[in-house]
Design a protein around this motif. Structure first.
Motif, PDB file in Angstrom:
ATOM      1  N   ALA A  21       0.946  -1.418  -0.148  1.00 49.63           N
ATOM      2  CA  ALA A  21       0.316   0.099   0.185  1.00 49.63           C
ATOM      3  C   ALA A  21       0.763   1.251   0.384  1.00 49.63           C
ATOM      4  CB  ALA A  21      -1.150  -0.172   1.643  1.00 49.63           C
ATOM      5  N   GLY A  22       0.707   1.874  -0.270  1.00 43.57           N
ATOM      6  CA  GLY A  22       1.305   3.345  -1.025  1.00 43.57           C
ATOM      7  C   GLY A  22       3.427   2.900  -1.582  1.00 43.57           C
ATOM      8  N   GLY A  23       3.444   2.202  -1.715  1.00 39.64           N
ATOM      9  CA  GLY A  23       4.456   2.186  -2.028  1.00 39.64           C
ATOM     10  C   GLY A  23       5.086   1.406  -3.004  1.00 39.64           C
ATOM     11  N   VAL A  24       6.469   0.561  -3.054  1.00 39.05           N
ATOM     12  CA  VAL A  24       7.028  -0.148  -4.560  1.00 39.05           C
ATOM     13  C   VAL A  24       7.719  -1.096  -4.057  1.00 39.05           C
ATOM     14  CG1 VAL A  24       8.302   0.536  -6.683  1.00 39.05           C
ATOM     15  CG2 VAL A  24       6.970   2.451  -6.202  1.00 39.05           C
ATOM     16  N   ILE A  25       7.897  -2.446  -4.276  1.00 40.19           N
ATOM     17  CA  ILE A  25       8.368  -3.238  -4.038  1.00 40.19           C
ATOM     18  C   ILE A  25       9.566  -3.648  -5.258  1.00 40.19           C
ATOM     19  CG2 ILE A  25       8.435  -5.210  -3.282  1.00 40.19           C
ATOM     20  CD1 ILE A  25       5.549  -5.204  -1.947  1.00 40.19           C
ATOM     21  N   SER A  26      10.930  -3.816  -5.320  1.00 39.27           N
ATOM     22  CA  SER A  26      11.602  -4.699  -5.851  1.00 39.27           C
ATOM     23  C   SER A  26      12.717  -6.271  -5.414  1.00 39.27           C
ATOM     24  CB  SER A  26      12.254  -3.691  -6.517  1.00 39.27           C
ATOM     25  OG  SER A  26      13.427  -3.250  -5.500  1.00 39.27           O
ATOM     26  N   LYS A  27      12.770  -6.881  -6.708  1.00 31.21           N
ATOM     27  CA  LYS A  27      13.101  -8.331  -6.053  1.00 31.21           C
ATOM     28  C   LYS A  27      14.120  -8.260  -7.109  1.00 31.21           C
ATOM     29  CE  LYS A  27       9.597 -10.062  -3.325  1.00 31.21           C
ATOM     30  NZ  LYS A  27       8.141 -11.409  -2.891  1.00 31.21           N
ATOM     31  N   GLN A  28      15.321  -8.732  -7.220  1.00 26.89           N
ATOM     32  CA  GLN A  28      16.260  -9.127  -7.881  1.00 26.89           C
ATOM     33  C   GLN A  28      16.052 -10.609  -7.972  1.00 26.89           C
ATOM     34  OE1 GLN A  28      20.546  -8.648  -7.285  1.00 26.89           O
ATOM     35  NE2 GLN A  28      19.767  -7.350  -8.648  1.00 26.89           N
ATOM     36  N   ILE A  29      15.854 -11.202  -9.603  1.00 25.88           N
ATOM     37  CA  ILE A  29      15.827 -12.268  -9.653  1.00 25.88           C
ATOM     38  C   ILE A  29      16.682 -12.782 -10.763  1.00 25.88           C
ATOM     39  CG2 ILE A  29      14.427 -14.136 -11.578  1.00 25.88           C
ATOM     40  CD1 ILE A  29      12.985 -12.177 -10.191  1.00 25.88           C
ATOM     41  N   LEU A  30      17.848 -11.800 -11.028  1.00 30.34           N
ATOM     42  CA  LEU A  30      19.084 -12.579 -11.245  1.00 30.34           C
ATOM     43  C   LEU A  30      20.304 -11.927 -11.577  1.00 30.34           C
ATOM     44  CD1 LEU A  30      20.719 -15.634 -12.365  1.00 30.34           C
ATOM     45  CD2 LEU A  30      19.672 -14.468 -14.848  1.00 30.34           C
ATOM     46  N   LYS A  31      21.129 -11.874 -11.071  1.00 31.72           N
ATOM     47  CA  LYS A  31      22.052 -10.952 -11.831  1.00 31.72           C
ATOM     48  C   LYS A  31      23.630 -11.432 -11.557  1.00 31.72           C
ATOM     49  CE  LYS A  31      24.909  -6.387  -9.769  1.00 31.72           C
ATOM     50  NZ  LYS A  31      24.163  -5.631  -8.299  1.00 31.72           N
ATOM     51  N   ASN A  32      24.815 -10.376 -12.844  1.00 29.65           N
ATOM     52  CA  ASN A  32      25.502 -10.921 -12.952  1.00 29.65           C
ATOM     53  C   ASN A  32      27.111  -9.868 -13.950  1.00 29.65           C
ATOM     54  OD1 ASN A  32      25.445 -11.639 -15.515  1.00 29.65           O
ATOM     55  ND2 ASN A  32      24.388 -13.759 -15.230  1.00 29.65           N
ATOM     56  N   GLU A  33      27.745 -10.868 -14.586  1.00 22.72           N
ATOM     57  CA  GLU A  33      28.339  -9.146 -14.973  1.00 22.72           C
ATOM     58  C   GLU A  33      27.542  -8.816 -16.316  1.00 22.72           C
ATOM     59  OE1 GLU A  33      29.525 -13.518 -16.072  1.00 22.72           O
ATOM     60  OE2 GLU A  33      29.124 -12.465 -14.457  1.00 22.72           O
ATOM     61  N   ALA A  34      26.563  -9.782 -16.871  1.00 21.90           N
ATOM     62  CA  ALA A  34      25.859  -9.554 -17.862  1.00 21.90           C
ATOM     63  C   ALA A  34      24.475  -7.987 -17.571  1.00 21.90           C
ATOM     64  CB  ALA A  34      25.508 -10.988 -18.902  1.00 21.90           C
ATOM     65  N   GLY A  35      24.249  -8.050 -16.846  1.00 18.16           N
ATOM     66  CA  GLY A  35      23.292  -7.501 -17.383  1.00 18.16           C
ATOM     67  C   GLY A  35      22.001  -7.815 -14.929  1.00 18.16           C
ATOM     68  N   ASN A  36      21.751  -7.629 -15.645  1.00 20.21           N
ATOM     69  CA  ASN A  36      19.951  -7.772 -14.545  1.00 20.21           C
ATOM     70  C   ASN A  36      18.742  -8.042 -15.083  1.00 20.21           C
ATOM     71  OD1 ASN A  36      19.520  -5.232 -13.622  1.00 20.21           O
ATOM     72  ND2 ASN A  36      21.540  -4.927 -13.083  1.00 20.21           N
ATOM     73  N   ILE A  37      17.520  -8.807 -13.844  1.00 20.34           N
ATOM     74  CA  ILE A  37      16.309  -8.665 -14.083  1.00 20.34           C
ATOM     75  C   ILE A  37      15.883  -8.745 -12.911  1.00 20.34           C
ATOM     76  CG2 ILE A  37      14.501 -10.692 -15.280  1.00 20.34           C
ATOM     77  CD1 ILE A  37      16.886 -11.966 -16.201  1.00 20.34           C
ATOM     78  N   THR A  38      15.181  -8.163 -12.780  1.00 15.74           N
ATOM     79  CA  THR A  38      14.673  -6.887 -11.522  1.00 15.74           C
ATOM     80  C   THR A  38      12.512  -7.105 -11.399  1.00 15.74           C
ATOM     81  OG1 THR A  38      15.834  -5.737 -10.850  1.00 15.74           O
ATOM     82  CG2 THR A  38      14.854  -5.604  -9.706  1.00 15.74           C
ATOM     83  N   LEU A  39      12.132  -7.776 -10.910  1.00 14.26           N
ATOM     84  CA  LEU A  39      10.630  -7.659 -10.500  1.00 14.26           C
ATOM     85  C   LEU A  39      10.850  -6.849  -9.831  1.00 14.26           C
ATOM     86  CD1 LEU A  39       8.153  -9.285 -11.376  1.00 14.26           C
ATOM     87  CD2 LEU A  39       8.849 -11.151  -9.466  1.00 14.26           C
ATOM     88  N   PHE A  40       9.394  -5.970 -10.155  1.00 19.53           N
ATOM     89  CA  PHE A  40       9.057  -5.263  -9.570  1.00 19.53           C
ATOM     90  C   PHE A  40       7.251  -4.553  -9.054  1.00 19.53           C
ATOM     91  CE2 PHE A  40      12.907  -3.173 -10.946  1.00 19.53           C
ATOM     92  CZ  PHE A  40      12.942  -2.331  -9.926  1.00 19.53           C
ATOM     93  N   SER A  41       7.130  -4.334  -8.008  1.00 20.57           N
ATOM     94  CA  SER A  41       5.614  -3.491  -8.020  1.00 20.57           C
ATOM     95  C   SER A  41       5.292  -2.320  -7.862  1.00 20.57           C
ATOM     96  CB  SER A  41       4.486  -5.075  -7.091  1.00 20.57           C
ATOM     97  OG  SER A  41       4.929  -4.705  -5.706  1.00 20.57           O
ATOM     98  N   PHE A  42       4.294  -0.974  -8.009  1.00 21.22           N
ATOM     99  CA  PHE A  42       3.447  -0.691  -8.085  1.00 21.22           C
ATOM    100  C   PHE A  42       2.272  -0.230  -7.687  1.00 21.22           C
ATOM    101  CE2 PHE A  42       7.679  -0.542 -10.761  1.00 21.22           C
ATOM    102  CZ  PHE A  42       8.270   0.981 -10.469  1.00 21.22           C
TER     103      PHE A  42
END
Length: 108
Positions: A21-42
């Motif tokens: 409620a009233g916020g943003v959540i992020s969860k990192q799915i994958l991260k390495n030297e090539a880049g990253n994938i992140t899940l967000f909810s707003f």
């Protein structure tokens, strides 16, 4: 400590993050030297103010609706739609409704 999600497992991204409620959540799915994938909810009316990133980034809307502005041009995206935000170009995100997204950034 590795906070990424289990490799080799079936993942339903929209079900793997909740709304705050009233916020943003992020969860990192994958991260390495090539880049990253992140899940967000707003939550509705939340967002990320205009900023730039040094690499191209792709946003996939998993649920809900978002306004994404790139170089000052606003676009409405809904579930199932994606957009590539180009490197070094200002962009911003705003939740016109609650939404969940997957952000993929690959370093070039």
């Amino acid at each position: 400590m590795d906070n990424t999600f289990e490799k080799g497992a079936i993942l339903n991204m929209a079900q793997m993050i909740e709304y705050a409620a009233g916020g943003v959540i992020s969860k990192q799915i994958l991260k390495n030297e090539a880049g990253n994938i992140t899940l967000f909810s707003f939550d509705k009316a939340q967002g990320l103010s205009e900023h730039t990133a040094p690499f191209d980034a792709m946003v996939e809307i998993l649920e809900g609706e978002a306004e994404i502005s790139i170089a000052g041009k606003p676009m409405i995206l809904t579930a199932g739609q994606s957009i590539i935000m180009p490197a070094n170009i200002p962009h911003a995100l705003y939740a016109t409704k609650q939404f969940k997204m997957l952000l993929t950034m690959i370093k070039g």
